[in-house]
Scaffold this motif. Sequence first.
Motif, PDB file in Angstrom:
ATOM      1  N   ALA A 152       0.834  -1.195   0.000  1.00 38.48           N
ATOM      2  CA  ALA A 152       0.000   0.000   0.000  1.00 38.48           C
ATOM      3  C   ALA A 152       0.871   1.248   0.000  1.00 38.48           C
ATOM      4  CB  ALA A 152      -0.920  -0.010   1.216  1.00 38.48           C
ATOM      5  N   ASP A 153       0.597   2.149  -0.933  1.00 40.16           N
ATOM      6  CA  ASP A 153       1.320   3.406  -1.022  1.00 40.16           C
ATOM      7  C   ASP A 153       0.339   4.544  -0.797  1.00 40.16           C
ATOM      8  OD1 ASP A 153       2.221   5.845  -2.874  1.00 40.16           O
ATOM      9  OD2 ASP A 153       4.013   4.762  -2.221  1.00 40.16           O
ATOM     10  N   VAL A 154       0.566   5.316   0.254  1.00 43.62           N
ATOM     11  CA  VAL A 154      -0.375   6.370   0.633  1.00 43.62           C
ATOM     12  C   VAL A 154      -0.528   7.391  -0.485  1.00 43.62           C
ATOM     13  CG1 VAL A 154      -0.853   8.220   2.268  1.00 43.62           C
ATOM     14  CG2 VAL A 154       0.145   6.071   3.079  1.00 43.62           C
ATOM     15  N   ASN A 155       0.593   7.814  -1.089  1.00 42.79           N
ATOM     16  CA  ASN A 155       0.532   8.818  -2.156  1.00 42.79           C
ATOM     17  C   ASN A 155      -0.257   8.312  -3.351  1.00 42.79           C
ATOM     18  OD1 ASN A 155       2.117  10.626  -0.680  1.00 42.79           O
ATOM     19  ND2 ASN A 155       4.021   9.784  -1.500  1.00 42.79           N
ATOM     20  N   SER A 156      -0.025   7.052  -3.707  1.00 46.58           N
ATOM     21  CA  SER A 156      -0.732   6.469  -4.844  1.00 46.58           C
ATOM     22  C   SER A 156      -2.221   6.345  -4.554  1.00 46.58           C
ATOM     23  CB  SER A 156      -0.133   5.105  -5.176  1.00 46.58           C
ATOM     24  OG  SER A 156      -0.793   4.530  -6.274  1.00 46.58           O
ATOM     25  N   GLU A 157      -2.555   5.933  -3.339  1.00 46.22           N
ATOM     26  CA  GLU A 157      -3.963   5.793  -2.972  1.00 46.22           C
ATOM     27  C   GLU A 157      -4.668   7.143  -2.966  1.00 46.22           C
ATOM     28  OE1 GLU A 157      -3.962   3.764   0.758  1.00 46.22           O
ATOM     29  OE2 GLU A 157      -3.571   1.793  -0.136  1.00 46.22           O
ATOM     30  N   ASN A 158      -4.003   8.163  -2.444  1.00 48.02           N
ATOM     31  CA  ASN A 158      -4.598   9.508  -2.434  1.00 48.02           C
ATOM     32  C   ASN A 158      -4.813  10.017  -3.848  1.00 48.02           C
ATOM     33  OD1 ASN A 158      -4.644   9.579   0.353  1.00 48.02           O
ATOM     34  ND2 ASN A 158      -2.705  10.690   0.535  1.00 48.02           N
ATOM     35  N   LEU A 159      -3.838   9.749  -4.719  1.00 44.93           N
ATOM     36  CA  LEU A 159      -3.956  10.186  -6.103  1.00 44.93           C
ATOM     37  C   LEU A 159      -5.152   9.519  -6.777  1.00 44.93           C
ATOM     38  CD1 LEU A 159      -2.875  11.645  -8.626  1.00 44.93           C
ATOM     39  CD2 LEU A 159      -1.370   9.675  -9.001  1.00 44.93           C
ATOM     40  N   LYS A 218      -7.775   8.341  -5.381  1.00 46.76           N
ATOM     41  CA  LYS A 218      -9.004   8.866  -4.784  1.00 46.76           C
ATOM     42  C   LYS A 218      -9.369  10.219  -5.400  1.00 46.76           C
ATOM     43  CE  LYS A 218     -11.041   9.875  -0.224  1.00 46.76           C
ATOM     44  NZ  LYS A 218     -11.434  11.259  -0.503  1.00 46.76           N
ATOM     45  N   GLN A 219      -8.371  11.085  -5.560  1.00 53.49           N
ATOM     46  CA  GLN A 219      -8.625  12.407  -6.148  1.00 53.49           C
ATOM     47  C   GLN A 219      -9.085  12.294  -7.594  1.00 53.49           C
ATOM     48  OE1 GLN A 219      -4.714  13.923  -5.371  1.00 53.49           O
ATOM     49  NE2 GLN A 219      -5.329  15.069  -3.552  1.00 53.49           N
ATOM     50  N   LEU A 220      -8.457  11.398  -8.349  1.00 55.75           N
ATOM     51  CA  LEU A 220      -8.845  11.234  -9.747  1.00 55.75           C
ATOM     52  C   LEU A 220     -10.237  10.633  -9.877  1.00 55.75           C
ATOM     53  CD1 LEU A 220      -5.483   9.936 -11.295  1.00 55.75           C
ATOM     54  CD2 LEU A 220      -6.491  12.199 -11.537  1.00 55.75           C
ATOM     55  N   SER A 221     -10.593   9.728  -8.955  1.00 55.49           N
ATOM     56  CA  SER A 221     -11.918   9.098  -9.018  1.00 55.49           C
ATOM     57  C   SER A 221     -13.042  10.086  -8.741  1.00 55.49           C
ATOM     58  CB  SER A 221     -11.992   7.934  -8.025  1.00 55.49           C
ATOM     59  OG  SER A 221     -11.914   8.413  -6.688  1.00 55.49           O
ATOM     60  N   GLU A 222     -12.716  11.181  -8.057  1.00 53.77           N
ATOM     61  CA  GLU A 222     -13.731  12.184  -7.743  1.00 53.77           C
ATOM     62  C   GLU A 222     -13.997  13.142  -8.900  1.00 53.77           C
ATOM     63  OE1 GLU A 222     -12.150  14.009  -4.271  1.00 53.77           O
ATOM     64  OE2 GLU A 222     -12.704  12.356  -2.928  1.00 53.77           O
ATOM     65  N   LEU A 223     -13.157  13.083  -9.945  1.00 52.25           N
ATOM     66  CA  LEU A 223     -13.362  13.939 -11.107  1.00 52.25           C
ATOM     67  C   LEU A 223     -14.398  13.328 -12.040  1.00 52.25           C
ATOM     68  CD1 LEU A 223      -9.662  14.878 -12.011  1.00 52.25           C
ATOM     69  CD2 LEU A 223     -11.296  16.213 -10.672  1.00 52.25           C
ATOM     70  N   THR A 275      -1.719  15.283 -11.651  1.00 48.94           N
ATOM     71  CA  THR A 275      -0.713  14.428 -12.299  1.00 48.94           C
ATOM     72  C   THR A 275       0.622  14.524 -11.564  1.00 48.94           C
ATOM     73  OG1 THR A 275      -1.765  14.721 -14.457  1.00 48.94           O
ATOM     74  CG2 THR A 275       0.524  13.979 -14.452  1.00 48.94           C
ATOM     75  N   VAL A 276       1.208  13.371 -11.289  1.00 45.11           N
ATOM     76  CA  VAL A 276       2.522  13.328 -10.637  1.00 45.11           C
ATOM     77  C   VAL A 276       3.577  13.165 -11.723  1.00 45.11           C
ATOM     78  CG1 VAL A 276       3.990  12.127  -8.989  1.00 45.11           C
ATOM     79  CG2 VAL A 276       1.531  12.316  -8.556  1.00 45.11           C
ATOM     80  N   HIS A 277       4.379  14.186 -11.916  1.00 54.15           N
ATOM     81  CA  HIS A 277       5.419  14.159 -12.939  1.00 54.15           C
ATOM     82  C   HIS A 277       6.731  13.658 -12.336  1.00 54.15           C
ATOM     83  CE1 HIS A 277       3.389  16.440 -16.224  1.00 54.15           C
ATOM     84  NE2 HIS A 277       2.657  16.867 -15.216  1.00 54.15           N
ATOM     85  N   ARG A 278       7.316  12.686 -12.992  1.00 53.84           N
ATOM     86  CA  ARG A 278       8.619  12.171 -12.574  1.00 53.84           C
ATOM     87  C   ARG A 278       9.632  13.316 -12.595  1.00 53.84           C
ATOM     88  NH1 ARG A 278      11.961   9.283 -16.305  1.00 53.84           N
ATOM     89  NH2 ARG A 278      10.169   9.608 -17.669  1.00 53.84           N
TER      90      ARG A 278
END
Length: 756
Positions: free
Chosen positions: A423-430, A432-437, A452-455
């Motif tokens: 489980a990655d907190v940052n990935s899960e939060n991302l 969740k945010q995208l699913s709300e759009l 969007t998380v840019h490398r």
Amino acid sequence: MLGICRGRRKFLAASLTVLCIPAITWLYLFAGSFEDGKPVSLSPLESQPHSPRYAAAGQRERESLEVRVREVEEENRALRRQLSLAQGRAPAHRRGNHNKTYSMEEGTGDSENLRAGIVAGNSSECGQQPAVEKCETIHVAIVCAGYNASRDVVTLVKSVLFHRRNPLHFHLIADSIAEQILATLFQTWMVPAVRVDFYNADELKSEVSWIPNKHYSGIYGLMKLVLTKTLPANLERVIVLDTDITFATDIAELWAVFHKFKGQQVLGLVENQSDWYLGNLWKNHRPWPALGRGYNTGVILLLLDKLRKMKWEQMWRLTAERELMGMLSTSLADQDIFNAVIKQNPFLVYQLPCFWNVQLSDHTRSEQCYRDVSDLKVIHWNSPKKLRVKNKHVEFFRNLYLTFLEYDGNLLRRELFGCPSEADVNSENLQKQLSELDEDDLCYEFRRERFTVHRTHLYFLHYEYEPASDNTDVTLVAQLSMDRLQMLEAICKHWEGPISLALYLSDAEAQQFLRYAQGSEVLMSRHNVAYHIVYKEGQFYPVNLLRNVAMKHVGTPYMFLSDIDFLPMYGLYEYLRKSVIQLDLASTKKAMIVPAFETLRYRLSFPKSKAELLSMLDMGTLFTFRYHVWTKGHAPTNFAKWRTATTPYRVEWEADFEPYVVVRRDCPEYDRRFVGFGWNKVAHIMELDAQEYEFIVLPNAYMIHMPHAPSFDITKFRSNKQYRICLKTLKEEFQQDMSRRYGFAALKYLTAENNS
């Protein structure tokens, strides 16, 4: 497994067919003429031995049979070639399919093991289990220090990720610079089933600093010796890699070799492919002791649990102390000490086939490690010359390396199906945010870009700067893409202070930039310019994200928030430092405005003073910035007053005001919802005003915008109605957010917008 066994049975049946057909054919030819010890008739004519046609007919029959035999033999040769190709394509990680027979000294432990391996290669494996389980985690340790090594690690990791099918756990022994760079990179890369842990290399220096080392890797080149002590006590095995390694196969194949270790074998190494340890490279060449040609430590398999039980720490330390009494220093860092230990304890080493470490230094025997591309597994650029090394096939190796160097790292963010990720907190939060759009929203792509998380690769080139001790230092902050690269040299000539730049590039463009920078005397002479690469992803130019990245890594108390198309006046750096003291920026909320001008001429004799600039302004060579297309953006600066001003003066915020300012490092970030063209700076100035910053115009400062072709984003803004509609929607939402955050004080922004 059943499918594999059936495949093996088919392979064996085909092989038997190949072997048996010639034998049966020749048996038929030989025995076909005899029955009960007498000749058997091959033709009815043979019963008439005195027939005039007997000789001719018999000759024709024999010729016909010989032709048929030759056809059968040709078919057999073709079938053998097909089987050979099929066998070459068989998965290399299946034990027993290895065909490595090039040299006994490149074997797998010793010559007996090699012969056993060849025999085992012809045996059935239907009852055996795979050496590496599907979701087994592979542990990799790398020592990395500094800016250049951090870039090398990225290419190594790309090559590993490209081929891998297993979860990976990287153990990075890094100095503070490499840790900052690589921690940010992996955090923004967000590759599934990859875990990264860091170990402070600086804390390990005392463990090896007593060993004199002449190798270019310095003290960090000795740190592989202390991995048993550094890595977690519950970690049993690890693959150790140099940063200049490129993988051409799945690393799980190498991990599987651990299962071949026997007895007291705890180190898996490839024989050194140069003559270094033979001591014949030059007159009076005296290398450290080694077993035969010695071993190369660019790729090491370590059985950590057994090494700890054997008291490895004590073993290598005693050996090093004894040898240093005569050798005085190491020439090849940890490799010398590993070889000295192995010389005394040869039972410790399991010799890997040399394709696991094809060493591309000058004068090596690396060409004996491969006969075909499929034989290559690990390429090691272990010469100080790196890609310029001499080798018959260096062009092929260089192209393979460049493939991963320029490969789009975003494509490596692929899931390992069937292997649950941690489980990655940052990935899960991302998520969740995208699913709300709302994906049906016409402005969905604009809203999505905000999340969007840019490398991101910080400090892509060497950076070295200590801020001035008087706490007045100012860093110029800007962002750019590939089409503005030509501005860098000019800015460096105009601004001698530190610079923080965020560059929006693809992986391939990042390498073009590297070559450009390394070929520029101006850029290479400046170590106070920080280049932060933000890798391309999505359809918009994330202008405010880039600004935030550049701002976040400013090391001085103050920032000059500029754009890449502007050249600051000569001497602006020192002028701003004096103004910081004069206006007491340290203890007040002030934003110092640098008035902006522009020229339409690509060749400009840059004004060296305010008086010269005013003259050019009057002559029409210069203009106030955007006066003819966007007057509101800079009108509040009050250029008429600036012409005669000799002291700083205050101006009030107005709608659409977007000056270039000098602020403290703790100022608010830019709002990421604004991408591409439009309102990206306006929103930031509005935020500063809401936080009660005073806007102070500097009377003797100026910057000039240089002409360039319109950007892709401004073209979209002008030509795409939906783009403009979405920008208007985002503006309204931003103003609503301002009202929620700042209450009654933010109402003026709505009023000003309605009146403008």
